[in-house]
Design a protein around this motif. Structure first.
Motif, PDB file in Angstrom:
ATOM      1  N   LYS A   1      -0.092  -5.067 -12.092  1.00  0.00           N
ATOM      2  CA  LYS A   1       0.062  -6.499 -12.292  1.00  0.00           C
ATOM      3  C   LYS A   1      -0.183  -7.218 -10.964  1.00  0.00           C
ATOM      4  N   TRP A   2      -0.609  -8.497 -11.027  1.00  0.00           N
ATOM      5  CA  TRP A   2      -0.702  -9.276  -9.807  1.00  0.00           C
ATOM      6  C   TRP A   2       0.657  -9.334  -9.111  1.00  0.00           C
TER       7      TRP A   2
ATOM      8  N   SER B   1       0.196 -14.381 -12.340  1.00  0.00           N
ATOM      9  CA  SER B   1       0.913 -13.226 -11.822  1.00  0.00           C
ATOM     10  C   SER B   1       1.147 -12.170 -12.884  1.00  0.00           C
ATOM     11  N   SER B   2       1.149 -12.548 -14.143  1.00  0.00           N
ATOM     12  CA  SER B   2       1.404 -11.582 -15.224  1.00  0.00           C
ATOM     13  C   SER B   2       0.141 -10.936 -15.769  1.00  0.00           C
ATOM     14  N   ASN B   3      -1.010 -11.287 -15.222  1.00  0.00           N
ATOM     15  CA  ASN B   3      -2.229 -10.598 -15.657  1.00  0.00           C
ATOM     16  C   ASN B   3      -2.145  -9.126 -15.268  1.00  0.00           C
ATOM     17  N   SER B   4      -2.602  -8.249 -16.137  1.00  0.00           N
ATOM     18  CA  SER B   4      -2.846  -6.858 -15.766  1.00  0.00           C
ATOM     19  C   SER B   4      -4.253  -6.753 -15.211  1.00  0.00           C
TER      20      SER B   4
ATOM     21  N   LEU C   1      -0.228 -12.020 -21.094  1.00  0.00           N
ATOM     22  CA  LEU C   1       0.732 -12.263 -20.024  1.00  0.00           C
ATOM     23  C   LEU C   1       2.118 -11.688 -20.286  1.00  0.00           C
ATOM     24  N   SER C   2       2.220 -10.596 -21.037  1.00  0.00           N
ATOM     25  CA  SER C   2       3.521  -9.959 -21.194  1.00  0.00           C
ATOM     26  C   SER C   2       3.824  -9.133 -19.951  1.00  0.00           C
ATOM     27  N   ALA C   3       5.002  -8.512 -19.936  1.00  0.00           N
ATOM     28  CA  ALA C   3       5.416  -7.714 -18.782  1.00  0.00           C
ATOM     29  C   ALA C   3       4.732  -6.349 -18.729  1.00  0.00           C
TER      30      ALA C   3
END
Length: 125
Positions: A51-52, A29-32, A101-103
Motif C-alpha cells: 500500500k502507499w 494512500s489506500s491504493n494497492s 481503497l479497502s485495507a
C-alpha cells in the motif's frame, strides 16, 4: 494515473536488480501497488504488492526472502529490489495500481486497473 517502469536488464544468476515504478496522477494512500511478471508462454503472475500507506506487503512464495517491495511517498515510486536472482525469474515485469481503497493488499490481477508498460528482466544461468 500513469505508471512508468524502469530498471530491468540482463544479469547472471545470483545477481541483483532494482526495478522502479514512477506513478503520476491522482493516487491515494489506500491504493494497492504491485509488481506482476509474465514469462513467454505463461500467464501473468503476481509477484509483490504494497500500500502507499503502511508497511504491509505480500509476496508470491517463490520470491519471499529474495525480493523486497518498497515505496517512496515523496518521489511517488514503487521499487522492487530483487536479489539472488534465478533463471526462472526471467520475465517481463509490470507495475500496477488498484483504484480500490479497502485495507486489503490485493494480489489478484483482477483488482488492478492501471498498468505500466513493463520492463524486461533476463537472468542467465
Amino acid at each position: 494515473v500513469q505508471l512508468q517502469a524502469s530498471g530491468g536488464g540482463l544479469v547472471q544468476a545470483g545477481g541483483s536488480l532494482r526495478l522502479s515504478c514512477a506513478a503520476s496522477g491522482r493516487t491515494f494512500s489506500s491504493n494497492s501497488l504491485a509488481w506482476f511478471r509474465q514469462a513467454p508462454g505463461k500467464e501473468r503472475e503476481f509477484v509483490a504488492a504494497i500500500k502507499w500507506a503502511g508497511n504491509s506487503a505480500r509476496y508470491i512464495d517463490s520470491v519471499k526472502g529474495r525480493f523486497t517491495i518498497s515505496r517512496d511517498n515523496v518521489k511517488n515510486t514503487i521499487d522492487l529490489q530483487m536479489n539472488s536472482l534465478k533463471p526462472e525469474d526471467t520475465a517481463h515485469y509490470y507495475c500496477a495500481l488498484s483504484s480500490e481503497l479497502s485495507a486489503a493488499v490485493h494480489t489478484a490481477r483482477s483488482w488492478y486497473d492501471y498498468w505500466g508498460q513493463g520492463t524486461q528482466v533476463t537472468v542467465s544461468s
